[in-house]
Write a protein that holds these residues in place. Structure first.
Motif, PDB file in Angstrom:
ATOM      1  N   VAL A 120      -8.094   1.580  -5.026  1.00  0.00           N
ATOM      2  CA  VAL A 120      -7.951   2.784  -4.400  1.00  0.00           C
ATOM      3  C   VAL A 120      -8.680   3.139  -3.108  1.00  0.00           C
ATOM      4  CG1 VAL A 120      -8.180   5.293  -5.052  1.00  0.00           C
ATOM      5  CG2 VAL A 120      -7.123   3.640  -6.920  1.00  0.00           C
ATOM      6  N   VAL A 127       0.238   5.221 -13.279  1.00  0.00           N
ATOM      7  CA  VAL A 127       0.062   4.514 -11.898  1.00  0.00           C
ATOM      8  C   VAL A 127      -1.169   3.779 -11.943  1.00  0.00           C
ATOM      9  CG1 VAL A 127      -0.600   5.087  -9.443  1.00  0.00           C
ATOM     10  CG2 VAL A 127       1.024   6.640 -10.750  1.00  0.00           C
ATOM     11  N   THR A 130      -1.712  -4.270  -5.460  1.00  0.00           N
ATOM     12  CA  THR A 130      -1.505  -2.887  -5.114  1.00  0.00           C
ATOM     13  C   THR A 130      -2.574  -2.123  -4.877  1.00  0.00           C
ATOM     14  OG1 THR A 130      -1.629  -2.364  -7.419  1.00  0.00           O
ATOM     15  CG2 THR A 130       0.714  -3.024  -6.924  1.00  0.00           C
ATOM     16  N   LEU A 134       5.815   6.336  -7.940  1.00  0.00           N
ATOM     17  CA  LEU A 134       4.811   5.425  -7.624  1.00  0.00           C
ATOM     18  C   LEU A 134       4.689   4.515  -8.643  1.00  0.00           C
ATOM     19  CD1 LEU A 134       2.454   4.503  -5.660  1.00  0.00           C
ATOM     20  CD2 LEU A 134       1.257   6.633  -6.538  1.00  0.00           C
ATOM     21  N   THR A 175      -5.140   7.761  -1.186  1.00  0.00           N
ATOM     22  CA  THR A 175      -4.892   8.933  -1.353  1.00  0.00           C
ATOM     23  C   THR A 175      -6.184   9.746  -1.271  1.00  0.00           C
ATOM     24  OG1 THR A 175      -4.397  10.016  -3.641  1.00  0.00           O
ATOM     25  CG2 THR A 175      -5.675   8.393  -3.695  1.00  0.00           C
ATOM     26  N   PRO A 221       0.714  10.043  -2.245  1.00  0.00           N
ATOM     27  CA  PRO A 221       1.720   9.398  -3.108  1.00  0.00           C
ATOM     28  C   PRO A 221       1.694   9.883  -4.445  1.00  0.00           C
ATOM     29  CG  PRO A 221       0.473   7.753  -1.493  1.00  0.00           C
ATOM     30  CD  PRO A 221      -0.049   9.322  -1.364  1.00  0.00           C
ATOM     31  N   THR A 259      -2.436  -0.346 -10.649  1.00  0.00           N
ATOM     32  CA  THR A 259      -3.371  -0.269  -9.368  1.00  0.00           C
ATOM     33  C   THR A 259      -4.418  -1.099  -9.178  1.00  0.00           C
ATOM     34  OG1 THR A 259      -2.410   1.931  -9.066  1.00  0.00           O
ATOM     35  CG2 THR A 259      -4.194   1.174  -7.890  1.00  0.00           C
ATOM     36  N   THR A 292       0.842  -1.136   0.062  1.00  0.00           N
ATOM     37  CA  THR A 292       0.073  -0.045   0.113  1.00  0.00           C
ATOM     38  C   THR A 292       1.140   1.187   0.025  1.00  0.00           C
ATOM     39  OG1 THR A 292      -2.073  -0.942   1.308  1.00  0.00           O
ATOM     40  CG2 THR A 292      -1.828   1.358   1.258  1.00  0.00           C
ATOM     41  N   ALA A 293       0.582   2.247  -0.798  1.00  0.00           N
ATOM     42  CA  ALA A 293       1.156   3.517  -0.782  1.00  0.00           C
ATOM     43  C   ALA A 293       0.273   4.582  -0.237  1.00  0.00           C
ATOM     44  CB  ALA A 293       1.431   3.847  -2.300  1.00  0.00           C
ATOM     45  N   THR A 294       0.900   5.094   0.618  1.00  0.00           N
ATOM     46  CA  THR A 294       0.224   6.090   1.326  1.00  0.00           C
ATOM     47  C   THR A 294       0.862   7.398   1.650  1.00  0.00           C
ATOM     48  OG1 THR A 294      -1.330   6.539   3.461  1.00  0.00           O
ATOM     49  CG2 THR A 294       0.399   4.897   3.894  1.00  0.00           C
ATOM     50  N   LEU A 323      -3.698   1.915  -3.244  1.00  0.00           N
ATOM     51  CA  LEU A 323      -3.098   3.340  -3.302  1.00  0.00           C
ATOM     52  C   LEU A 323      -4.074   4.156  -2.428  1.00  0.00           C
ATOM     53  CD1 LEU A 323      -1.663   6.109  -4.387  1.00  0.00           C
ATOM     54  CD2 LEU A 323      -3.431   5.803  -6.298  1.00  0.00           C
TER      55      LEU A 323
END
Length: 247
Positions: free
Chosen positions: A125, A118, A98, A84, A102, A77, A122, A71-73, A100
């Motif tokens: 989200v 991106v 994956t 990313l 955001t 990101p 992904t 997880t990208a936070t 995200l």
């Protein structure tokens, strides 16, 4: 491609499905009054890393993350879209889920080629909608919600699964009309998979004190779990109303 991260969490359980490796990106354009990560605001801070380094770190925990992913936070990101995108592309090559997390504030409806890249890698989200009213959103975060709602629509049109998060703050985001309107808007998103109504808490005060920053909501009490349940019920009423009106 190098990026700047604040930190990582090896076994995240609230940042997407399953147990996850969580990457906190450095830098955020918004200044949400209840933000509990003010140490991620500054774009010039953080640790410089490559996408390969992040996936190597992920791999050291992969045995324990089979039910989850990465997880990208942040921070935000999407403020580092090239890094990313490369991170998520490497993750997908390794068959890693994956996610995200955001606010979507940097999305530009008329120019989003970098974000397209991106989203192509992904799986999910988690989108924070801070306030459905644009003026109140600006008071709360310093920005309008126009790009955020446009991003939600873009994701729905792209058929990307969406989890919506909304923090309910006493006296700010807990009004019946606003919660109902939020629900009506959410009813138009065809890929909505989950809704998290989160009670406001003030556990971030300590970080503000350490950073020498005054906490904007110092006089606002935490929201009770019962009030959060009631708020979610109102949002669900709005969703049902919106769905009925489209039939």
């Amino acid at each position: 491609m190098n990026g700047f991260i604040h930190s990582t969490e090896s076994f995240g359980t609230v940042d997407g499905p399953g147990v996850r490796f969580v990457v906190f990106f450095q830098g955020c354009p918004m200044r949400c009054k209840y933000c509990h990560n003010p140490d991620t605001w500054n774009f010039s801070g953080g640790r410089e890393v490559s996408a390969e380094e992040m996936m190597k770190e992920y791999s050291s925990y992969r045995e324990f993350l089979k039910s989850g992913g990465i997880t990208a936070t942040g921070g935000e990101p999407l403020a580092q879209p090239e890094f990313l995108a490369e991170l998520f592309e490497l993750a997908k090559k390794m068959n890693v889920h994956t996610c995200l997390d955001t606010s979507g504030v940097v999305f530009e409806p008329d120019s989003h080629e970098e974000i397209d890249r991106v989203i192509n890698s992904t799986d999910l989200v988690m989108l924070d909608i801070k306030h459905i009213d644009p003026d109140e959103h600006r008071k709360l975060t310093g920005h309008s919600n126009d790009n955020i709602l446009a991003f939600a629509r873009y994701l729905s049109d792209r058929r990307i699964p969406l989890w919506i998060r909304h923090v309910v703050v006493p006296g700010i985001t807990d009004g019946y009309n606003e919660l109902f309107r939020l629900g009506e808007y959410l009813s138009t998103l065809t890929t909505l998979k989950a809704l998290d109504i989160l009670p406001y808490h003030d556990m971030g005060k300590v970080k503000y004190e350490r950073l020498g920053i005054s906490y904007p909501l110092a006089d606002v009490p935490p929201l009770s779990k019962e009030a959060a349940v009631e708020a979610k019920n109102i949002v669900m009423e709005g969703i049902k109303s919106g769905l009925r009106s489209t039939k």
